[in-house]
Motif scaffolding. Structure first.
Motif, mmCIF file in Angstrom:
data_model
loop_
_atom_site.group_PDB
_atom_site.id
_atom_site.type_symbol
_atom_site.label_atom_id
_atom_site.label_comp_id
_atom_site.label_asym_id
_atom_site.label_seq_id
_atom_site.Cartn_x
_atom_site.Cartn_y
_atom_site.Cartn_z
ATOM 1 N N UNK A 162 0.819 -1.221 0.000
ATOM 2 C CA UNK A 162 0.000 0.000 0.000
ATOM 3 C C UNK A 162 0.850 1.267 0.000
ATOM 4 N N UNK A 163 1.971 1.221 0.704
ATOM 5 C CA UNK A 163 2.823 2.405 0.776
ATOM 6 C C UNK A 163 3.487 2.699 -0.563
ATOM 7 N N UNK A 164 3.754 1.662 -1.371
ATOM 8 C CA UNK A 164 4.318 1.901 -2.706
ATOM 9 C C UNK A 164 3.328 2.689 -3.561
ATOM 10 N N UNK A 165 2.075 2.252 -3.569
ATOM 11 C CA UNK A 165 1.056 2.984 -4.314
ATOM 12 C C UNK A 165 0.884 4.397 -3.806
ATOM 13 N N UNK A 166 0.933 4.552 -2.487
ATOM 14 C CA UNK A 166 0.781 5.881 -1.890
ATOM 15 C C UNK A 166 1.963 6.781 -2.226
ATOM 16 N N UNK A 167 3.173 6.235 -2.181
ATOM 17 C CA UNK A 167 4.363 7.047 -2.451
ATOM 18 C C UNK A 167 4.390 7.519 -3.899
ATOM 19 N N UNK A 168 4.012 6.653 -4.833
ATOM 20 C CA UNK A 168 3.974 7.054 -6.242
ATOM 21 C C UNK A 168 2.951 8.172 -6.444
ATOM 22 N N UNK A 169 1.800 8.040 -5.788
ATOM 23 C CA UNK A 169 0.762 9.069 -5.899
ATOM 24 C C UNK A 169 1.237 10.393 -5.303
ATOM 25 N N UNK A 170 1.867 10.333 -4.133
ATOM 26 C CA UNK A 170 2.369 11.553 -3.499
ATOM 27 C C UNK A 170 3.466 12.196 -4.337
ATOM 28 N N UNK A 171 4.322 11.379 -4.939
ATOM 29 C CA UNK A 171 5.381 11.908 -5.804
ATOM 30 C C UNK A 171 4.781 12.635 -7.003
ATOM 31 N N UNK A 172 3.746 12.057 -7.567
ATOM 32 C CA UNK A 172 3.057 12.692 -8.695
ATOM 33 C C UNK A 172 2.513 14.061 -8.288
ATOM 34 N N UNK A 173 1.877 14.125 -7.109
ATOM 35 C CA UNK A 173 1.296 15.385 -6.654
ATOM 36 C C UNK A 173 2.354 16.419 -6.297
ATOM 37 N N UNK A 174 3.558 15.970 -5.931
ATOM 38 C CA UNK A 174 4.605 16.942 -5.605
ATOM 39 C C UNK A 174 5.065 17.688 -6.849
ATOM 40 N N UNK A 175 4.904 17.064 -8.030
ATOM 41 C CA UNK A 175 5.266 17.727 -9.284
ATOM 42 C C UNK A 175 4.046 18.289 -10.016
ATOM 43 N N UNK A 176 2.912 17.620 -9.842
ATOM 44 C CA UNK A 176 1.684 18.056 -10.498
ATOM 45 C C UNK A 176 0.583 18.207 -9.458
ATOM 46 N N UNK A 177 0.622 19.280 -8.666
ATOM 47 C CA UNK A 177 -0.384 19.452 -7.615
ATOM 48 C C UNK A 177 -1.798 19.469 -8.182
#
Length: 439
Positions: free
Chosen positions: A279-294
């Protein structure tokens, strides 16, 4: 050269990583979460395996996991109103350092008990209570500290990066815990102890942090009531907080990873680490995406859809008997959860005046703990009646039903399009002055 940066002043770079205080905060948060989740995974695993080795079946052993969740939740439930006030009245860095120190003591104690082969349920239950007390004070202090470290224009970016540190810690922590335990049972706790030391040092390097004086009631009880009154009056904040409370409380599958690894999927300690990390892998990828594309538009409706996806993926995990499929569903669970967390945390932080953030964060923490530790207890008790798989499936269905109900009870969630706070709140939020070296 040194340039003065204020909360309302545009800056040439939108990354919070250029601010030393935020970098130190991020390191402290990351190392603390890695140590914390390595500990929590092994506490659950040792509790379940000790119960099974003592002759309990999978249903009864799941009940012991319920006790772990309950013992962490009850102290937090009692202390949360006071811990939020502590975050608003006292130095937030000091509160954070003290809580990390207590985690260090707990990790050292379990390392010694495991190394000397004296580990048992009483020791595990005692540290579970300690963790509940620690998290009651640690969560509000760190959550309220973060918005004071960056200009508010880049706060959503900071929240995304903070979430990346959190979710990456949730990936690395269980992996370290599972694989280190396979090498030496006491090793995860020893590693956690070292990480807590790093976290204390990182927090200590944060410089002077601007903050607002508490307004309104002057007596402590009155100040606590003011904070909670704000939560109940702000339908946006109340709806976002309680949506997470109900969905994760019902669909909390993480507490049941030990029975899934031990009895259902039969993948042992290393498989347990993979289940916890997925679950944390999916969450980290999503958070990384939002850090570049809020995210900027339709934030309320997207949060509701994310929680619905969370529930559906949880149902599929409960039905699966195949490890790759189970891991895939858990990745989706984490991604959907992070999607909703990102929106919820941004809305709460930006819709809350600085002088109330500690108390509002404590209310948020209380609901998060009710959904996490309280949900762990609920899932464990339910699993003792209908089995681990049945409990997970039931919870996923409950999360989807919750989305439908909350979209009706809190229509503001359906109609919220952006993160922008109301103009009246902008006027209440004082300018924060930061000193930052910008090349």
């Amino acid at each position: 050269m040194w340039r003065r940066v204020t909360a309302d002043q545009p800056i040439p770079d939108t990354t919070p990583l250029r601010i030393h205080n935020f970098r130190a905060y991020l390191l402290a948060r990351f190392t603390m979460i890695v140590g914390q989740y390595a500990m929590m995974l092994i506490i659950g695993w040792q509790t379940y395996t000790i119960a099974r080795e003592n002759g309990l079946d999978a249903f009864a052993a799941s009940g012991q996991l319920a006790l772990i969740g309950l013992l962490q939740f009850l102290p937090l439930f009692v202390l949360a109103p006071f811990s939020g006030l502590a975050a608003d009245r006292f130095n937030r860095k000091t509160v954070a350092r003290l809580t990390i120190l207590l985690q260090l003591i707990g990790a050292g104690f379990l390392a010694w008990m495991t190394y000397t082969d004296r580990i048992g349920l009483p020791a595990l239950f005692s540290v579970a209570v300690l963790l509940g007390i620690v998290r009651a004070f640690n969560g509000p202090a760190l959550s309220a500290l973060a918005p004071n470290l960056v200009p508010k224009a880049i706060l959503p970016n900071a929240i995304a990066l903070s979430s990346i540190a959190w979710q990456t810690g949730m990936i690395v922590g269980p992996a370290i815990g599972g694989y280190a335990y396979d090498a030496a049972p006491a090793l995860p706790y020893a590693i956690a102890s070292c990480l807590f030391i790093v976290a204390i040092i990182a927090i200590s390097t944060i410089g002077k942090v601007p903050r607002s004086a508490i307004t309104g009631a002057q007596r402590p009880i009155g100040q606590i009531i003011d904070g909670w009154r704000y939560v109940f009056r702000n339908k946006m904040v109340l709806g976002a907080i309680t949506l997470d409370l109900m969905a994760v409380f019902l669909a909390g599958a993480t507490a049941l990873f030990p029975p899934f690894a031990y009895d259902i999927l039969k993948v042992g300690e290393t498989g347990l680490a993979q289940l916890a990390a997925a679950p944390a892998i999916g969450a980290a990828v999503t958070a990384l995406w939002f850090s570049f594309r809020p995210l900027k538009t339709n934030v309320g409706p997207k949060m509701l859809w994310a929680v619905a996806a969370f529930g559906l993926a949880t149902i599929m995990f409960g039905l699966s008997r195949n490890m790759p499929l189970s891991l895939a569903m858990l990745v989706i669970v984490g991604a959907a959860d992070m999607f909703s967390v990102y929106i919820r945390q941004s809305l709460i932080q930006l819709h809350t005046p600085d002088d109330k953030r500690g108390r509002v964060s404590s209310a948020s923490l209380l609901t998060i703990s009710a959904s996490n530790e309280g949900g762990d207890a609920f899932s464990g008790f339910l699993a003792s009646i209908i089995g681990p798989a049945g409990a997970v499936i039931f919870g996923g269905i409950g999360a989807i039903v919750t989305v439908g109900m909350w979209s009706r009870i809190f229509p503001v969630l359906r109609h919220t399009r952006t993160f922008d706070p109301p103009p009246s709140l902008e006027e209440e939020t004082p300018e924060q002055t930061l000193q930052e070296k910008i090349p």
